[in-house]
Write an enzyme that holds these catalytic residues in place. Sequence first.
Site, short mmCIF file in Angstrom:
data_model
loop_
_atom_site.label_atom_id
_atom_site.label_comp_id
_atom_site.label_asym_id
_atom_site.label_seq_id
_atom_site.Cartn_x
_atom_site.Cartn_y
_atom_site.Cartn_z
CD GLU A 407 -1.57 -2.55 1.68
OE1 GLU A 407 -2.85 -3.36 1.58
OE2 GLU A 407 -0.40 -2.50 2.24
CG HIS A 474 -11.07 -7.91 6.64
ND1 HIS A 474 -10.15 -8.35 7.66
CD2 HIS A 474 -10.73 -8.10 5.37
CE1 HIS A 474 -9.31 -9.03 6.51
NE2 HIS A 474 -9.31 -8.40 5.70
#
Length: 668
Positions: A407, A474
Site C-alpha cells: 500500500e 476489515h
Amino acid sequence: MSSVDTSQISILYNSSNHDTETLQDLYSAMLKPRMIEEKMLILLRQGKISKWFSGIGQEAISVGVIKALYKHEYILPMHRNLGVFTTREIPLKRLFAQWQGKASGFTKGRDRSFHFGTQEFNIVGMISHLGPQLGVADGIALASKLKKEGSVTAVFTGEGGTSEGDFHEALNIASVWDLPVLFCIENNGYGLSTPTTEQYRCKDLADRGAGYGMEAHIIDGNNILEVYEKISAIAESMRKEPRPVLVEFKTFRMRGHEEASGTKYVPQELMDEWQAKDPVLNFENYLLENNIISLDHISGIKEKILQEINEHLEIVNSEPIVSADLETELKDVYADYEYEEVQPASTTSELRFIDAIAASVSESMERHPNLVLMGQDIADYGGVFKITDGLLTKYGKERIRNTPICESAIVSTAMGLSIKGMKAMVEMQFSDFVSSGFNPIVNYLAKVNYRWNQNADVVIRMPCGGSVGAGPFHSQTNEAWFTKIPGLKVIYPAFPADAKGLLNTAFNDPNPVLYFEHKALYRSIRQEVPEGYYTTEFGKASLIREGSDVTIITYGAGVHWAMEILDELEVDSADLLDLRSLQPLDKEAICESVTKTGKAIVLTEDSLTGSFASEIAAMITENCFESLDAPVYRVGSLETPIPFAKELENQYLPKDRFKLKLQELLNY
C-alpha cells in the site's frame, strides 16, 4: 609538464574516451557544490543558516548521474546531493533563499534544506521520511512509460534507507511493471552513527537486486569518470529497453550526518583512508598530471564560482525575512480548484450503492484518459467487491493495474503519476489496510501543495465499516485518521446518487481525496440515480429530513440508522443532516440547523475518543452555544476494537445507544 605528485592520485582514471572539454566540465561541476558547501559551513558557524547536511566527498555521484541523464528526465535526490541541483543549473540565489527560509526559495520558507521539488528543473526533492520518494519515482517512470517518452527516472537513497519497507516495495513494483527507474544507493558507510555492519548482512547492497530479478551494478562513487561512463551506458540501455536497474555507489561521508552530530564515532584510520580518495582533489590532480587542465585554469574556475556564490548570497541577504500572511498560508494548503457543476439528467435508473460507485469509476475513466486505477485484484478479478469488474476489457491493462500487496509504495506511485500530470485512483481493498500506506498519504500527498506548489491528483477509495461480521481488521471506519490532516479532502456518502456525483467530483479535483464507502451499504441501499455523468459539490451537507425539535448530524451508515430510529420512535420534527463531505465541512448548514432547533446529537460509527463527532460537537458548542437548549450529545461505538461475532458487533455499534440518547435529548 605538471609538477603534481602522482602519489596524490588514489583513484584509477581512464580519460581516453573523453575530450578535454568534457573532462574540464566534469571537474568544474564537482568543484561548484564543494565550494558552496565550504561557504555554507562558514555561514552555519555564523548562525546564518540553521542546519546543513554535507555531501563533501560524494560529489562525483550527483554530478556523474546528472551529466548522464537528459534535462527532461526526472531525478529525485537526497540531502547530500547538492551537485544534482547545481548541475541542473538552478540559480544559486534560489537555493540560498531556500536554505535561509526566504520567500523567493522554493517553499516560501515553509520547509528547509532540499525538501522541495521544481518542475522547471525536473527535480523532486525528498521528505524526511526517506522511503516514499522511491515509490514516487516509480510513478514518474510509469507515466513516462505510458506516454512512451523513452525516459529514465533516477532516485537516490542512502544505505540506511534500504532497510525501510518502502525501498523493497518500490523495487518490487518497478520490477513487476518493468519501470525505467534507476535506483541509486549512496553507500557512505554510516546511517547517522550506525555503521553498515549493524544495518545489513549481505556483502553488497547491490546483491538485493537479484531478489527482485533486477539488474544491479556496483560503482566506485568517488570516481567521476566511472560514474559518468557507466551511468550513461546504463541509462541509454534503459531508454531502449525499459526496466529498473539498481546501482550501489561505494563512497563515504566525510562529515557528520548533519554538522551538529560530528564524526567522533568514525575511526580516524577510516577517515584518513577515504580522505585520500577525495573525488574532487583526486580528479583535479589527475587532470593536472595529464596536462588536461592548468593551475591558472583552476584558479579561473574557482574565482568565477566564488564570485557567483558571493553575488547570489548578497542578493538573498538583502531580501527581507519571510512575512506571515494568513490568507496565503491557508490558501496554499490545497491546489486551486474551481468546481465544475455538471447537472444530472432527468432520466434515472435504480442502482445499488455499489453500482453507483462502479458507474462513476467507469464514466470518469472515459472522461479522463490520463486516469490510472491501481489496487490489489482490481483487474481480471474486478476487485474483491467487483466494483472494477469489466473495466480491464474496456480500458486495458495499462490503466487498470493489479498491484502487489504494498500500500505504501502504491500511494507514492500515485503521487508520481500526479507529478507527471496524470490522475490516479488507489483502491484500498479494505480501509483498514490504509495503515500500511499512512505515511505517504499524511506526509507526502497532504503536504506537497503547501510545500512546493505541486498538487497530488489522487483519489483513494476506502471500503469501510461494520455490520458485516468482518472483525477487527476489515470493519473499521477510520475517517478520523485523516480529517485532521490539512491538505486532504475526506468524503463519506450515504446514498447511491451522492456516491456517484461525489466520486465524479473527486476524480475532477486535483487534490488528494479519501473517499469512504460503507461496505454494509453496497448491496443493501438502492435509489433512483440519474443516468450518465454528473457531479456533486464537496462541502455541502444534505438535509434528509426537516423539523424543529432536534438536529441529528451524521454520515455514512449512520444516516440510515437515524432514519430507522426516527421512524421507530415516530419522530416527525427533526432535522437529519447527512454531512456527505467531512473535509471540507458544511459548518454553515450545521450551525443553521442547530440554531433553529436548539438541540444537537452527533452520530458516528467510530468510537468517540478523537472521533470526527467530537470535533463537530466542539464546533457547535463554540459557535452555537447561545442557541442551545441542551448539551450537545455524541453517540459512537464502544471504546474497543470492532469484534467479529454478530452479538458482540451489535453491542459495539452505536445504533441502540443512539435510540436511547435521542429519546433522552428530546425529553431534556
